[in-house]
Design an enzyme around this catalytic site. Structure first.
Site, PDB file in Angstrom:
ATOM      1  N   SER A 123       0.849  -1.195   0.000  1.00  0.00           N
ATOM      2  CA  SER A 123       0.000   0.000   0.000  1.00  0.00           C
ATOM      3  C   SER A 123       0.879   1.238   0.000  1.00  0.00           C
ATOM      4  O   SER A 123       1.992   1.222   0.534  1.00  0.00           O
ATOM      5  CB  SER A 123      -0.887   0.017   1.249  1.00  0.00           C
ATOM      6  OG  SER A 123      -1.542   1.270   1.397  1.00  0.00           O
TER       7      SER A 123
ATOM      8  N   TYR B 242      -1.491   0.857  10.649  1.00  0.00           N
ATOM      9  CA  TYR B 242      -1.642   0.136   9.376  1.00  0.00           C
ATOM     10  C   TYR B 242      -0.461   0.418   8.462  1.00  0.00           C
ATOM     11  O   TYR B 242       0.129  -0.491   7.865  1.00  0.00           O
ATOM     12  CB  TYR B 242      -2.951   0.555   8.704  1.00  0.00           C
ATOM     13  CG  TYR B 242      -3.134   0.055   7.297  1.00  0.00           C
ATOM     14  CD1 TYR B 242      -3.535  -1.258   7.053  1.00  0.00           C
ATOM     15  CD2 TYR B 242      -2.909   0.890   6.200  1.00  0.00           C
ATOM     16  CE1 TYR B 242      -3.714  -1.722   5.758  1.00  0.00           C
ATOM     17  CE2 TYR B 242      -3.082   0.438   4.912  1.00  0.00           C
ATOM     18  CZ  TYR B 242      -3.486  -0.866   4.694  1.00  0.00           C
ATOM     19  OH  TYR B 242      -3.652  -1.327   3.403  1.00  0.00           O
TER      20      TYR B 242
END
Length: 251
Positions: free
Chosen positions: A144, A157
């Site tokens: 990501s 995250y």
């Protein structure tokens, strides 16, 4: 083995209910992929995912897999590779977590890290070893852009994805020249169940668009894929913004 067009004939999706994973599987089945393994925890969602791919003409099998149970990874994934060569492994599992909630409950934060990083290290190494033993194949890992630079809004995250991204790059270097292709995919905000209810970030994309980028990356044997591609430039700029200024940015 991959066909003359570079399309994998056999696919293993780790995270068998992942929207990006299933979108990728559908695209590949529409080409020439014939056998798909969906690895995940038993659930109606996993059964439904398998049924949907069977309707497209694929031979679909499921295997019990839990990212949070690394001690069971070798047995579960060994069953898959024992059935024959796998041309492509797509590591597509992961959780977003809830930053505010997880900051106040460290054990929940640890669960995010264990799923996104520890579980990926375990299963990634097992699959990489199996691909190397068979002498060919691609390992595609969903990272990501959140891992490119820690942001106040999602550093738990983001840090787990940063670890995963670094691990994947190092694994790719370790496997260079072995016949195994490793590709890291860095999507931005993806409109999916995981992001439902969140404020949409600029340059948002969809699972189908990520799947299309993965397919193109496979054909080109890319090592890094950004989705959308312009994020490569955006994140390069953000990485060099001075920290006092970065803290003030609405990112």
């Amino acid at each position: 083995m991959k066909d003359a067009f570079g399309t994998p004939q056999t696919l293993l999706v780790l995270g068998g209910t992942s929207e990006i994973g299933l979108a990728t599987a559908r695209r590949l089945v529409a080409r020439r992929t014939r056998t798909v393994w969906l690895a995940g925890r038993p659930s109606p969602a996993l059964d439904s995912a398998a049924a949907g791919l069977r309707e497209l003409g694929a031979d679909v099998r499921t295997v019990v897999f839990d990212a949070l149970n690394p001690s069971g990874h070798e047995e579960a994934l060994g069953k898959v590779f024992a059935e024959g060569d796998i041309d492509m492994v797509l590591l597509a599992f992961g959780v977003l977590g809830d930053q505010a909630h997880d900051e106040a409950r460290p054990l929940d934060a640890v669960r995010v890290a264990q799923t996104n990083y520890t579980g990926a290290v375990s299963s990634g190494l097992i699959c990489a070893g199996a691909l190397q033993a068979q002498g060919h194949g691609s390992l595609v890992v969903l990272s990501s852009v959140a891992g490119e630079r820690a942001r106040r809004a999602n550093f738990i995250y983001g840090s787990s994805k940063a670890g995963l991204d670094t691990f994947t790059q190092g694994l790719g270097d370790a496997l260079h020249g072995t016949g195994v292709h490793v590709m890291v995919v860095r999507p931005g905000f993806v409109r999916s169940r995981m992001t439902a209810g969140l404020v949409e970030a600029p340059l948002a994309t969809t699972p189908d668009q990520v799947a299309q980028a993965i397919e193109k990356g496979l054909r080109r044997r890319s090592e890094t894929v950004w989705v959308p591609g312009v994020l490569r430039v955006v994140m390069s700029a953000l990485r060099h913004v001075p920290r006092p200024l970065f803290r003030r940015l609405p990112v």
